[in-house]
Design a protein around this motif. Structure first.
Motif, PDB file in Angstrom:
ATOM      1  N   ASP A 199      -7.121 -11.983   1.638  1.00 20.98           N
ATOM      2  CA  ASP A 199      -7.188 -11.192   0.747  1.00 20.98           C
ATOM      3  C   ASP A 199      -7.474  -9.698   1.098  1.00 20.98           C
ATOM      4  OD1 ASP A 199      -7.244  -9.831  -1.702  1.00 20.98           O
ATOM      5  OD2 ASP A 199      -8.953 -10.970  -2.591  1.00 20.98           O
TER       6      ASP A 199
ATOM      7  N   CYS B 200      -9.963  -6.739  -0.524  1.00 18.88           N
ATOM      8  CA  CYS B 200     -10.578  -7.679  -1.411  1.00 18.88           C
ATOM      9  C   CYS B 200     -11.446  -7.034  -2.674  1.00 18.88           C
ATOM     10  CB  CYS B 200     -11.407  -8.784  -0.848  1.00 18.88           C
ATOM     11  SG  CYS B 200     -12.900  -8.135  -0.023  1.00 18.88           S
TER      12      CYS B 200
ATOM     13  N   GLY C  84     -13.823  -9.240  -4.832  1.00 18.68           N
ATOM     14  CA  GLY C  84     -13.747 -10.645  -4.741  1.00 18.68           C
ATOM     15  C   GLY C  84     -12.972 -11.232  -5.820  1.00 18.68           C
TER      16      GLY C  84
ATOM     17  N   THR D 231     -10.231 -13.131  -4.492  1.00 16.58           N
ATOM     18  CA  THR D 231     -10.911 -13.886  -3.444  1.00 16.58           C
ATOM     19  C   THR D 231     -11.339 -15.195  -3.818  1.00 16.58           C
ATOM     20  OG1 THR D 231     -11.338 -11.866  -2.261  1.00 16.58           O
ATOM     21  CG2 THR D 231     -12.357 -13.863  -1.416  1.00 16.58           C
TER      22      THR D 231
ATOM     23  N   ALA E 201     -11.831 -12.457   3.366  1.00 19.59           N
ATOM     24  CA  ALA E 201     -11.738 -11.222   2.287  1.00 19.59           C
ATOM     25  C   ALA E 201     -11.988 -10.032   3.250  1.00 19.59           C
ATOM     26  CB  ALA E 201     -12.877 -11.269   1.476  1.00 19.59           C
TER      27      ALA E 201
END
Length: 183
Positions: free
Chosen positions: A48, A51, A54, A57, A72
């Protein structure tokens, strides 16, 4: 990569404001919705890229399961810290957050099944360096998924195809899936 340029993260205060705006936006637009149609499956390795906190993620980590892995990657220390904390709270052991200061991730060559670029293409300053790194990372049968958001589909396609590294395999809505050209 030689002559690598260092990239700087946005100021911490601006990043925090963006994170609050994401929280509000996510109340109306579930980020998991953007993952629909991405060929995620258990056991694959995903990056990702960019990222942030997240948002994608963690759902990806759940989709690829404990046998899979999600890297990430971000230039913002607060993003990496946030992803690590959220993954720990959710008991996700298949997430590795990586803080970078260039487009080089340090991840092993040809080890990645899929790279995701979700809403970051407009802020990338050195697209050539980014796409070179993604090409280096992807397995020969790997895929790059781009949700381009603020760039027209035709322009995103033009950017990707002009690299000479990728061919577009699928375009729909604001999503593009591309595959590496075998050299």
């Amino acid at each position: 990569m030689t002559n690598e340029k260092r990239i700087k993260p946005m100021p911490r205060a601006i990043y925090k404001i963006n994170m609050w705006s994401y929280k509000i936006w996510d109340l109306f637009q579930n980020p998991k919705r953007y993952l629909e149609g991405i060929p995620l499956r258990e056991g694959i390795t995903v990056i990702d890229y960019g990222c942030g906190p997240g948002r994608y993620t963690l759902p990806i980590a759940k989709s690829v399961g404990p046998e899979g892995k999600v890297f990430a990657v971000d230039i913002q220390p607060l993003a990496v810290k946030t992803v690590n904390e959220k993954a720990a709270r959710q008991g996700l052991t298949n997430v590795e957050a990586i803080l970078v200061d260039s487009y080089n991730t340090g991840i092993q060559e040809a080890s990645i099944d899929m790279v995701l670029l979700i809403d970051i293409l407009p802020i990338i300053r050195d697209r050539d360096a980014l796409f070179q790194e993604i090409y280096r990372l992807l397995k020969s049968d790997g895929l790059l998924f781009i949700k381009h958001g603020r760039i027209k589909m035709s322009r995103t396609r033009e950017i990707v195809e002009s690299t000479g590294f990728f061919t577009v395999t699928e375009c729909r809505s604001h999503k593009i899936i591309v595959a590496p050209i075998k050299q």
